[in-house]
Design an enzyme around this catalytic site. Structure first.
Site, mmCIF file in Angstrom:
data_model
loop_
_atom_site.group_PDB
_atom_site.id
_atom_site.type_symbol
_atom_site.label_atom_id
_atom_site.label_comp_id
_atom_site.label_asym_id
_atom_site.label_seq_id
_atom_site.Cartn_x
_atom_site.Cartn_y
_atom_site.Cartn_z
ATOM 1 N N PHE A 13 0.682 -1.226 -0.027
ATOM 2 C CA PHE A 13 -0.051 0.023 0.124
ATOM 3 C C PHE A 13 0.787 1.260 0.104
ATOM 4 C CE2 PHE A 13 0.676 0.012 4.416
ATOM 5 C CZ PHE A 13 0.658 1.356 5.216
ATOM 6 N N LYS A 14 2.160 1.065 0.364
ATOM 7 C CA LYS A 14 2.890 2.450 0.772
ATOM 8 C C LYS A 14 3.093 3.017 -0.933
ATOM 9 C CE LYS A 14 3.585 1.138 4.894
ATOM 10 N NZ LYS A 14 4.832 0.794 5.709
ATOM 11 N N ASP A 15 2.820 2.232 -2.036
ATOM 12 C CA ASP A 15 3.398 2.471 -3.303
ATOM 13 C C ASP A 15 2.308 3.775 -3.689
ATOM 14 O OD1 ASP A 15 5.290 0.826 -3.991
ATOM 15 O OD2 ASP A 15 3.711 -0.723 -4.604
ATOM 16 N N THR A 27 7.766 -0.008 3.526
ATOM 17 C CA THR A 27 7.928 1.560 3.025
ATOM 18 C C THR A 27 9.330 1.565 2.439
ATOM 19 O OG1 THR A 27 6.680 2.854 4.981
ATOM 20 C CG2 THR A 27 8.778 3.827 4.435
#
Length: 490
Positions: free
Chosen positions: A110-112, A143
């Protein structure tokens, strides 16, 4: 009011570009927008726009010294051709839970969503200065690679990533240590994520280090969610998931939904809270923790206490005892009382714990609920969901899904934060298959998984390890000094 201030001192005021470049306030506080709850977005408009259009629309209210043209350019550069799904973050119905898939970007986590955009925002902000930036980032697993990927070979920016050695998954490790790029450095540290994150925060405030960097025209900043430029892009997928539910006929505009978020650092769920303050109709946020249940205990008692054993789990990105972004929630929930927040943070620093006042706690409890799931419960959930639906969850997303399933209040959106392939061995183990080799495990998992193995994970097995340095926490300052020489030498 369009300026950002520190959670600990309302007089520390900067523009959004400067907040993104600074990363953290000079007093150690985090940047917040006092007028956030005065912003009211048009939900009907959001439900008619694409993801990229919504990103520009939402960020234009939060990053007000960026022109619309600048934001459009940043969003276009970030999201064109970098995600494998057209929707960027698709919502899928799995049994009676709506799963928001946040893992279709370059590093399968999800950090993308934020870390493809932050380099664009930072480069844009740097143009108005004559400085260079060195990013210091602590990572609990995801991250690090997302930041390395986003900032790789970006002009005038270097990045140092610090990960807890032997405390990330095999794939997360390979993703980081095989990273190419002339401006990137990766270091394993002897310790856990909290050790790395705490030291990074200290380095940002280290006068000697900052003076050394300033002599070389380099400023230190962050790609962690303590940086507001990392946090605000995540608001978009909360609104976008709501849009998708409207378009799927699940809800009508104005109906409330609940969200379940697996979190350790509190950044992902805080982005949802920001969306709520800006007008997203939310019934409840369920904060889902693993065995490191510091957030569960806080949301149950009003006491935050990190004085406990650190537990290494199969959901390593949540193995955190100091939830940095909680400070931003405390600011808004305490009626923007920076003095109170500064006091609590001082107590946390000195005693490792603090207790919020009754009024602040009541405000939080009205919107936030919580639960924690240990490794056995996580494995069981992966197994049960697959048996029932043939859908595979990774060990972080499974925690959120279980909490979503166990709580009333429908519809509920459960955030899926990583591809199951990033944790192939643990996911297979949940299916009662033991495989010692991570590459064989990935191939084996593809027989069960709803998605094919992402190419960027498949290629890892053949990439050379480029970063093999392991250091102790006290050496982090030295390697940062060295990096300013090596990354920015002409």
């Amino acid at each position: 009011m369009n300026d950002y201030i520190s959670t600990r001192d309302a007089h520390q005021s900067v523009s959004s570009k400067q907040a993104i470049l600074n990363g953290i306030s000079p007093d150690g506080g985090l940047y917040v927008l006092p007028g956030l709850d005065q912003i009211h977005l048009d939900l009907s408009l959001i439900c008619s726009k694409s993801y990229k259009e919504n990103a520009v629309y939402i960020l234009s209210h939060l990053l007000t010294d960026y022109s619309i043209d600048e934001l459009r350019m940043c969003v276009e550069n970030a999201y064109s051709n970098s995600f494998s799904k057209e929707e960027i973050t698709p919502v899928k119905k799995v049994d009676d839970v709506y799963v928001l898939e946040l893992f279709h970007g370059p590093t399968c986590a999800f950090k993308d969503v934020a870390l493809t955009l932050l380099p664009q925002l930072m480069s844009c902000a740097l143009k108005s200065t004559n400085q260079k930036a060195l990013i210091l980032t602590a990572t609990s697993g995801d991250t690090g690679k997302a930041a390395l990927s986003g900032f790789c070979d970006v002009d005038n920016i270097g990045i140092n990533v610090f990960y807890p050695y032997k405390k990330v998954s095999a794939i997360q490790y390979r993703q980081m240590v095989t990273q190419k790029g002339k401006n990137v450095k990766v270091f394993g540290i002897q310790g856990n994520f909290d050790d790395a994150q705490s030291q990074v925060k200290r380095l940002f405030l280290d006068e000697e280090l900052n003076a050394y960097c300033a002599k070389q025209n380099v400023m230190l900043t962050s790609a962690n969610s303590i940086n507001v430029g990392r946090l605000v892009p995540q608001i978009v997928y909360y609104f976008d998931s709501y849009k998708q539910l409207v378009q799927q006929g699940v809800i009508q505009v104005g109906d409330k939904v609940s969200f379940t978020v697996p979190t350790g650092n509190f950044g992902d769920v805080l982005a949802g809270y920001y969306a709520y303050l800006m007008g997203l109709p939310v019934e409840k946020f369920y904060v889902a923790s693993n065995a490191n249940r510091v957030l569960t205990d806080f949301l149950t008692s009003g006491i935050y206490d990190r004085n406990r054993d650190f537990i290494q789990t199969i959901s390593p990105s949540m193995d955190i005892l100091i939830s940095s972004n909680l400070e931003r929630l405390l600011y808004y929930a305490s009626n923007k009382d920076t003095q109170k927040v500064a006091g609590w943070m001082q107590e946390l620093n000195e005693k490792g714990r603090y207790q919020v006042d009754e009024q602040t706690f009541e405000t939080i409890k009205n919107l936030f609920a919580c639960a924690s799931v240990d490794d056995n419960g996580t494995r069981q959930e992966i197994h049960d969901v697959y048996e029932k639906t043939k859908y595979l969850l990774d060990p972080h997303s499974a925690i959120a899904y279980k909490v979503a399933k166990d709580n009333a209040g429908r519809p509920v959106v459960s955030l899926a934060t990583a591809s199951p392939y990033k944790f192939s061995q643990d996911v297979l183990k949940a299916l009662n298959i033991n495989e010692e080799n991570e590459w064989v495990a990935m191939d084996e998992l593809s027989k069960y998984c709803q998605d094919v193995i992402p190419a960027q994970l498949k290629e890892l097995r053949d990439l050379a390890i480029l970063h093999n340095q392991v250091i102790d926490v006290d050496s982090m300052k030295d390697v940062v000094c060295q990096s300013t020489q090596e990354v920015f030498h002409d």
